[in-house]
Motif scaffolding. Sequence first.
Motif, PDB file in Angstrom:
ATOM      1  N   MET A  31     -14.547   8.349   3.513  1.00  0.00           N
ATOM      2  CA  MET A  31     -13.434   7.413   3.477  1.00  0.00           C
ATOM      3  C   MET A  31     -12.193   8.031   2.830  1.00  0.00           C
ATOM      4  O   MET A  31     -12.204   8.331   1.637  1.00  0.00           O
ATOM      5  N   PRO A  32     -11.117   8.247   3.579  1.00  0.00           N
ATOM      6  CA  PRO A  32      -9.876   8.660   2.940  1.00  0.00           C
ATOM      7  C   PRO A  32      -9.417   7.597   1.929  1.00  0.00           C
ATOM      8  O   PRO A  32      -9.535   6.397   2.184  1.00  0.00           O
ATOM      9  N   LEU A  33      -8.912   8.052   0.799  1.00  0.00           N
ATOM     10  CA  LEU A  33      -8.477   7.161  -0.270  1.00  0.00           C
ATOM     11  C   LEU A  33      -6.994   7.389  -0.527  1.00  0.00           C
ATOM     12  O   LEU A  33      -6.576   8.486  -0.906  1.00  0.00           O
ATOM     13  N   LEU A  34      -6.181   6.345  -0.308  1.00  0.00           N
ATOM     14  CA  LEU A  34      -4.739   6.408  -0.544  1.00  0.00           C
ATOM     15  C   LEU A  34      -4.435   5.701  -1.858  1.00  0.00           C
ATOM     16  O   LEU A  34      -4.761   4.521  -2.018  1.00  0.00           O
ATOM     17  N   ILE A  35      -3.810   6.408  -2.792  1.00  0.00           N
ATOM     18  CA  ILE A  35      -3.551   5.877  -4.120  1.00  0.00           C
ATOM     19  C   ILE A  35      -2.043   5.798  -4.352  1.00  0.00           C
ATOM     20  O   ILE A  35      -1.343   6.816  -4.333  1.00  0.00           O
ATOM     21  N   TYR A  36      -1.550   4.586  -4.556  1.00  0.00           N
ATOM     22  CA  TYR A  36      -0.142   4.392  -4.889  1.00  0.00           C
ATOM     23  C   TYR A  36       0.036   4.489  -6.406  1.00  0.00           C
ATOM     24  O   TYR A  36      -0.756   3.923  -7.167  1.00  0.00           O
ATOM     25  N   PRO A  37       1.087   5.164  -6.857  1.00  0.00           N
ATOM     26  CA  PRO A  37       1.380   5.181  -8.303  1.00  0.00           C
ATOM     27  C   PRO A  37       2.100   3.903  -8.714  1.00  0.00           C
ATOM     28  O   PRO A  37       2.713   3.227  -7.889  1.00  0.00           O
ATOM     29  N   TYR A  38       2.016   3.588  -9.991  1.00  0.00           N
ATOM     30  CA  TYR A  38       2.753   2.429 -10.515  1.00  0.00           C
ATOM     31  C   TYR A  38       3.283   2.794 -11.900  1.00  0.00           C
ATOM     32  O   TYR A  38       2.524   3.277 -12.738  1.00  0.00           O
ATOM     33  N   PRO A  39       4.566   2.599 -12.161  1.00  0.00           N
ATOM     34  CA  PRO A  39       5.571   2.098 -11.218  1.00  0.00           C
ATOM     35  C   PRO A  39       6.089   3.207 -10.313  1.00  0.00           C
ATOM     36  O   PRO A  39       5.759   4.378 -10.522  1.00  0.00           O
ATOM     37  N   VAL A  40       6.934   2.855  -9.341  1.00  0.00           N
ATOM     38  CA  VAL A  40       7.568   3.835  -8.474  1.00  0.00           C
ATOM     39  C   VAL A  40       9.078   3.636  -8.514  1.00  0.00           C
ATOM     40  O   VAL A  40       9.568   2.513  -8.717  1.00  0.00           O
ATOM     41  N   LYS A  41       9.826   4.726  -8.297  1.00  0.00           N
ATOM     42  CA  LYS A  41      11.279   4.626  -8.294  1.00  0.00           C
ATOM     43  C   LYS A  41      11.758   3.900  -7.046  1.00  0.00           C
ATOM     44  O   LYS A  41      12.676   3.090  -7.076  1.00  0.00           O
ATOM     45  N   SER A  42      11.148   4.223  -5.931  1.00  0.00           N
ATOM     46  CA  SER A  42      11.477   3.576  -4.669  1.00  0.00           C
ATOM     47  C   SER A  42      10.233   3.513  -3.810  1.00  0.00           C
ATOM     48  O   SER A  42       9.396   4.430  -3.865  1.00  0.00           O
ATOM     49  N   MET A  43      10.088   2.454  -3.027  1.00  0.00           N
ATOM     50  CA  MET A  43       8.890   2.259  -2.231  1.00  0.00           C
ATOM     51  C   MET A  43       8.942   3.103  -0.961  1.00  0.00           C
ATOM     52  O   MET A  43       9.962   3.190  -0.296  1.00  0.00           O
ATOM     53  N   ILE A  44       7.815   3.747  -0.656  1.00  0.00           N
ATOM     54  CA  ILE A  44       7.720   4.644   0.487  1.00  0.00           C
ATOM     55  C   ILE A  44       7.641   3.833   1.794  1.00  0.00           C
ATOM     56  O   ILE A  44       6.936   2.832   1.884  1.00  0.00           O
ATOM     57  N   VAL A  45       8.368   4.302   2.788  1.00  0.00           N
ATOM     58  CA  VAL A  45       8.234   3.792   4.147  1.00  0.00           C
ATOM     59  C   VAL A  45       7.690   4.918   4.998  1.00  0.00           C
ATOM     60  O   VAL A  45       8.321   5.975   5.115  1.00  0.00           O
ATOM     61  N   PHE A  46       6.533   4.729   5.576  1.00  0.00           N
ATOM     62  CA  PHE A  46       5.899   5.783   6.380  1.00  0.00           C
ATOM     63  C   PHE A  46       6.585   5.919   7.743  1.00  0.00           C
ATOM     64  O   PHE A  46       7.181   4.986   8.245  1.00  0.00           O
TER      65      PHE A  46
END
Length: 286
Positions: free
Chosen positions: A271-286
């Motif tokens: 299972m690929p695991l995608l981990i978002y950091p918190y907080p972020v400066k700006s939200m990623i758009v894929f």
Amino acid sequence: MKTIAVLTDFSERADNAAMYAVHLAQHLKVNVLLYNSFFVASAHQLSAQVAWPMEDFNELQHDSEKEMQLLLAKLKKELTLSPEGFTPAIECGSHGGNLVDNLDELLADREVIVLVMGSHKKGVATLMTANHMRELIDKALLPVLIIPEYKTFAPIHKIAFATDLHGGDIEFIHSLASLARSFDAEILIAHTTKTDDNELVDTFLNKVTNNVDYHKIYFRPLKDMSVNDGLNWLIEQGQIDMLVMVHRHKSLLERFFTRSNSQHTAADSEMPLLIYPYPVKSMIVF
């Protein structure tokens, strides 16, 4: 142009993660950056006691660049075998020192949307040790995508987003929707609970409905399960293609990886695991 950065130590797991990344880049129509941070004794805490000749540094750099060209050739060959109408440009880079210390330079003047790395294999003396992985997850300001050793790229049909119903998760679901939309994939919002928290769930889902413009979002309560058991259930029984979590202090991610059996399950799963950091400066758009 948007770019996927692949962090490699030239191990088999890292090569496999790079293969996954180039196919993902094809699908998302973005470019790829291959990056290696090789060990330098002067960056080590005992460096003051070590004489480190410049010729040894040059040899390490030469070896890194040589391995990089071999990896680049593999990836270009892979792309010719699977044409999809878009061929990502592949850039290479390598520096001596600690990977996390080099992140600012790596990301400077580049629109990197995600860092990709292979999963850690216990007992293997490579750059991507468990400590390096944890340090990267702790300090990276971008999502980190961890690819299991034998996972090959395939279209993503269902993504599970594990949440503790934190209000800040709404913006991450919004970001994740941009990834799901490119595959027309479902987003399964999963929440583990041992209590009756229907009011909290309703409030959270109303916020999702009002703030995230995506039609394939579903909710699944994992009742009477601990965080550990719930996440393992998602990996083993949820029929998902990717697990997504947000890393914040005392987060689901931290609680999941504090137990050795859970870490073992995640490392050995497909299972690929995608981990978002918190907080972020700006939200990623894929």
